[in-house]
Design a protein around this motif. Sequence first.
Motif, short mmCIF file in Angstrom:
data_model
loop_
_atom_site.label_atom_id
_atom_site.label_comp_id
_atom_site.label_asym_id
_atom_site.label_seq_id
_atom_site.Cartn_x
_atom_site.Cartn_y
_atom_site.Cartn_z
N ALA A 44 27.12 -32.85 -45.32
CA ALA A 44 26.93 -31.98 -44.16
C ALA A 44 27.79 -30.73 -44.30
O ALA A 44 28.79 -30.73 -45.01
CB ALA A 44 27.30 -32.72 -42.88
N MET A 45 27.35 -29.68 -43.62
CA MET A 45 28.15 -28.47 -43.48
C MET A 45 28.66 -28.47 -42.05
O MET A 45 27.86 -28.60 -41.10
CB MET A 45 27.31 -27.22 -43.75
N ILE A 46 29.97 -28.34 -41.89
CA ILE A 46 30.56 -28.27 -40.56
C ILE A 46 30.92 -26.82 -40.30
O ILE A 46 31.72 -26.23 -41.04
CB ILE A 46 31.81 -29.17 -40.45
N ALA A 47 30.31 -26.25 -39.28
CA ALA A 47 30.61 -24.87 -38.87
C ALA A 47 31.65 -24.94 -37.75
O ALA A 47 31.50 -25.71 -36.80
CB ALA A 47 29.34 -24.18 -38.39
N ILE A 48 32.71 -24.16 -37.89
CA ILE A 48 33.88 -24.31 -37.03
C ILE A 48 34.22 -22.99 -36.35
O ILE A 48 34.28 -21.94 -37.00
CB ILE A 48 35.08 -24.79 -37.87
N LYS A 49 34.47 -23.06 -35.04
CA LYS A 49 34.98 -21.91 -34.28
C LYS A 49 36.46 -22.17 -34.00
O LYS A 49 36.86 -23.31 -33.73
CB LYS A 49 34.22 -21.73 -32.97
N THR A 50 37.26 -21.11 -34.06
CA THR A 50 38.70 -21.23 -33.85
C THR A 50 39.18 -20.17 -32.86
O THR A 50 38.47 -19.21 -32.57
CB THR A 50 39.48 -21.05 -35.17
N ASP A 51 40.41 -20.36 -32.40
CA ASP A 51 41.04 -19.33 -31.56
C ASP A 51 42.43 -19.01 -32.07
O ASP A 51 43.31 -18.64 -31.30
CB ASP A 51 41.08 -19.78 -30.10
N GLY A 52 42.64 -19.14 -33.37
CA GLY A 52 43.96 -18.89 -33.93
C GLY A 52 43.87 -18.43 -35.37
O GLY A 52 42.88 -17.83 -35.79
N ASP A 53 44.88 -18.73 -36.14
CA ASP A 53 45.01 -18.29 -37.52
C ASP A 53 43.97 -18.96 -38.41
O ASP A 53 44.04 -20.15 -38.69
CB ASP A 53 46.43 -18.62 -38.01
N LEU A 54 42.99 -18.18 -38.86
CA LEU A 54 41.89 -18.71 -39.68
C LEU A 54 42.39 -19.31 -40.98
O LEU A 54 41.89 -20.34 -41.44
CB LEU A 54 40.87 -17.62 -39.99
N GLU A 55 43.34 -18.66 -41.61
CA GLU A 55 43.84 -19.15 -42.90
C GLU A 55 44.56 -20.47 -42.75
O GLU A 55 44.43 -21.35 -43.61
CB GLU A 55 44.70 -18.09 -43.57
N LYS A 56 45.31 -20.66 -41.67
CA LYS A 56 45.97 -21.95 -41.45
C LYS A 56 44.95 -23.05 -41.24
O LYS A 56 45.09 -24.16 -41.76
CB LYS A 56 46.92 -21.87 -40.25
N VAL A 57 43.90 -22.76 -40.47
CA VAL A 57 42.85 -23.74 -40.26
C VAL A 57 42.18 -24.08 -41.58
O VAL A 57 42.02 -25.25 -41.94
CB VAL A 57 41.80 -23.23 -39.24
#
Length: 125
Positions: A44-57
């Motif tokens: 599967a491909m998991i598409a992720i939304k974030t509200d912080g540091d993309l590189e840390k995620v």
Amino acid sequence: MAHSPKTLLTQSPGGLVPDDISKRIIEQIVAVTDPLTLGFRRQAMIAIKTDGDLEKVADQLAEMDEIDYVVISAGSFDVLAEVVCEDDDHLLEILSRVRAVPYVTSTETFVYLKLRKQTYSWGTR
């Protein structure tokens, strides 16, 4: 005689001599396999939304063994992560871990039904 990982031996009239690897062209051979043939029944491909540091995620996701591809993206989702799982229960467990990563606000999962093409033929530059 021990050599560093960047040292090769080259035949010369005087015998074997060290040769700096940076002066040679090295090819990498990549085997592309279908995970289904290895006993992994779910991709599967998991598409992720974030509200912080993309590189840390992205870095935290990249540390998970089951995730084999992580990319920071533009568009509706901030990060995409491809997973290879044994079954749906395994996918559910991975999703729980992904959702627990700090700054992850939501996910959408795209389950692969059938692999039609997977190549790595970008060539060299």
